[in-house]
Design a protein around this motif. Structure first.
Motif, PDB file in Angstrom:
ATOM      1  N   ASN A 393       0.838  -1.187   0.000  1.00  0.00           N
ATOM      2  CA  ASN A 393       0.000   0.000   0.000  1.00  0.00           C
ATOM      3  C   ASN A 393       0.881   1.248   0.000  1.00  0.00           C
ATOM      4  N   VAL A 394       0.526   2.221  -0.821  1.00  0.00           N
ATOM      5  CA  VAL A 394       1.342   3.416  -0.934  1.00  0.00           C
ATOM      6  C   VAL A 394       0.452   4.655  -0.999  1.00  0.00           C
ATOM      7  N   SER A 395       0.866   5.713  -0.306  1.00  0.00           N
ATOM      8  CA  SER A 395       0.159   7.007  -0.313  1.00  0.00           C
ATOM      9  C   SER A 395       1.191   8.100  -0.529  1.00  0.00           C
ATOM     10  N   ALA A 402      -2.808   3.983  -3.408  1.00  0.00           N
ATOM     11  CA  ALA A 402      -3.003   2.786  -4.220  1.00  0.00           C
ATOM     12  C   ALA A 402      -2.569   1.553  -3.431  1.00  0.00           C
ATOM     13  N   SER A 403      -3.129   0.411  -3.820  1.00  0.00           N
ATOM     14  CA  SER A 403      -2.773  -0.872  -3.204  1.00  0.00           C
ATOM     15  C   SER A 403      -2.735  -1.949  -4.275  1.00  0.00           C
ATOM     16  N   THR A 404      -1.936  -2.965  -4.032  1.00  0.00           N
ATOM     17  CA  THR A 404      -1.938  -4.160  -4.859  1.00  0.00           C
ATOM     18  C   THR A 404      -1.852  -5.363  -3.934  1.00  0.00           C
ATOM     19  N   SER A 405      -2.503  -6.480  -4.320  1.00  0.00           N
ATOM     20  CA  SER A 405      -2.568  -7.612  -3.392  1.00  0.00           C
ATOM     21  C   SER A 405      -2.559  -8.942  -4.134  1.00  0.00           C
ATOM     22  N   LEU A 406      -2.130  -9.964  -3.442  1.00  0.00           N
ATOM     23  CA  LEU A 406      -2.139 -11.339  -3.939  1.00  0.00           C
ATOM     24  C   LEU A 406      -2.740 -12.220  -2.857  1.00  0.00           C
ATOM     25  N   ALA A 407      -3.719 -13.056  -3.232  1.00  0.00           N
ATOM     26  CA  ALA A 407      -4.440 -13.857  -2.240  1.00  0.00           C
ATOM     27  C   ALA A 407      -4.473 -15.326  -2.622  1.00  0.00           C
TER      28      ALA A 407
END
Length: 462
Positions: A393-395, A402-407
């Motif tokens: 997560n970055v601000s 913005a965020s990016t994720s892997l599940a």
């Protein structure tokens, strides 16, 4: 068998096309995402907000562990269902698992407001909610495709659950000290409809000179002033016809409140220092008490043994092929015909409860970046699912995050992302927990899993 295949085809088509929505887990650790309080009520915002009615937090998609391109095939340039004889058994069955599932949760925010006050952060929401869970055993799909070829088919886990209700939610989060923040939501629930369908037993056993079929099914439906749609058919051998009356659907009903319930969200966040924080939440801990429970059932086990039907080559005999065949078909038809048992009175149903637990790390070299790990378990009996999601997560600025994720979850793996613009007085975000991937010409995600989350809101204050 033809009738069984038709039922299965409809069920699988529904499984492939059902929309799903859920709270956005990719946004759990993103401070700029206004709806973090949906995944943990302890989270507050730096600003208040007013949601644009209907699209303040809109989330739609599809979630299944059976790919769409495992259901539909290209046969001579045309789209065909897997039951098409041009689709080989081997080609279809290599993709079949022990259990296939489709879980859907739709949460449409009608009105939403967040604001500072009472020493903390407060939220008021009016939501329309609907959830569906469907389990389809792989053995049922095998039976549909290859016919009765194996010794035994155990189809004991075919089940479906549906809930629809309106929700008024009041939330508050409060900073206890410099480390601990807690929060909660109280929800008044107005039940619109509920249905539970369960094939507790459905088996087919083949022997050398006979076969046996057994079913035991029950459907419970709660809708205001509902009636099951009934159908009548004449069946039986010549001179022995009898009228069979059975449930074939649901009549038009009064879509209004048929139940009342309450639920709670509880959450906490503990910041150890500038680098580490831990959080946990329990969501939708509650129930709805339904006023009606209309039951349709096989009235316990129904069983057919083929060796009870003795055939004679003499057409004049009472047990001739034609007459005994009619009797056998009548017995087989009864296996899947449900009787209307009427309104059984009130019943209570627990909601599916979600348990979230997260840990977040913010490095010293760049405090605008954080790494988060979220464990999410939805507790719903036979429909329970789990997920572990890692996100970055970055601000970098005050107006963008913005965020990016892997599940990894009960449906497989998924990739998610969130883009959030929040200049003064305006907030818009676009996100997904399940990236679309390859799509068909009709814009259908072939993986059977995708969702899109969009929201427009108007922040105020500081």
């Amino acid at each position: 068998m033809k009738h069984i295949k038709s039922i299965i085809a409809v069920a699988v088509l529904g499984m492939a096309s059902t929309a799903t929505a859920q709270n956005l887990n990719t946004g759990y650790f993103n401070d700029g995402y206004l709806y973090r309080h949906e995944v943990n009520p302890a989270f507050g915002n730096n600003q208040g907000y007013v949601a644009m009615p209907g699209i303040g937090n809109l989330n739609v998609g599809v979630n299944s562990n059976l790919r769409v391109d495992n259901i539909f095939y290209n046969v001579n340039g045309r789209i065909a269902l897997f039951l098409n004889p041009e689709v080989s058994d081997q080609k279809f069955l290599r993709h079949i698992k022990t259990k296939h599932k489709i879980y859907e949760d739709l949460k449409l925010q009608v009105l939403g407001v967040g604001f500072k006050g009472l020493g903390g952060y407060n939220t008021v929401e009016i939501n329309a909610r609907q959830s569906l869970q469907l389990n389809v055993p792989g053995s049922l799909l095998r039976l549909a495709k290859e016919g009765a070829q194996n010794q035994s088919y155990q189809i004991n886990k075919l089940a479906a659950h549906v809930d629809a209700y309106a929700e008024l939610a009041l939330g508050h989060s409060h900073q206890i000290d410099e480390h601990l923040r807690v929060g909660g939501k109280a929800k008044l629930l107005l039940g619109i409809g509920n249905m539970d369908a369960d094939f507790r037993k459905a088996t087919l056993t083949l022997g050398e000179d006979k076969w046996t079929a057994i079913t035991d099914a029950k459907v419970q439906t709660s809708l205001k002033r509902m009636k099951y749609k009934m159908e009548e058919k004449e069946r039986g051998a010549d001179g022995e016809e009898s009228t069979h009356r059975y449930v074939s659907g649901i009549e038009d009903t009064n879509w209004s409140v048929d139940g009342v319930g309450v639920a709670f969200d509880l959450g906490a966040e503990y910041k150890v220092d500038d680098n580490w924080s831990f959080s946990a939440a329990v969501l939708d801990l509650g129930f709805i008490n339904w006023n009606n429970n209309y039951v349709a059932s096989t009235r316990g086990e129904r069983k057919v043994n083929t060796d009870t039907h003795l055939f004679s080559l003499d057409d004049d005999k009472d047990n001739s092929f034609e007459r005994e065949g009619d009797r056998l078909m009548e017995d087989l038809a009864k296996l899947y015909e449900l009787d209307d048992l009427g309104d059984q009175g009130k019943r209570s149903r627990m909601l599916a409860t979600t348990i979230n637990a997260g840990v977040e790390y913010t490095p010293d070299f760049y405090d605008k970046l954080s790494i988060g790990l979220l464990s999410s378990t939805r507790v719903a009996g036979k429909y329970t699912t789990t997920e572990v999601r890692l996100s970055a997560n970055v601000s970098p600025t005050n107006i963008f995050s913005a965020s990016t994720s892997l599940a990894v979850n009960s449906f497989g793996t998924s990739f998610g992302w969130l883009i959030n613009f929040h200049p003064c007085g305006f907030n818009i975000f676009l996100a997904t927990d399940h990236q679309f991937g390859k799509m068909s010409k009709q814009a259908i995600p072939l993986s059977g899993r995708a969702n899109v989350n969009i929201g427009i809101n108007f922040p105020f204050g500081h």
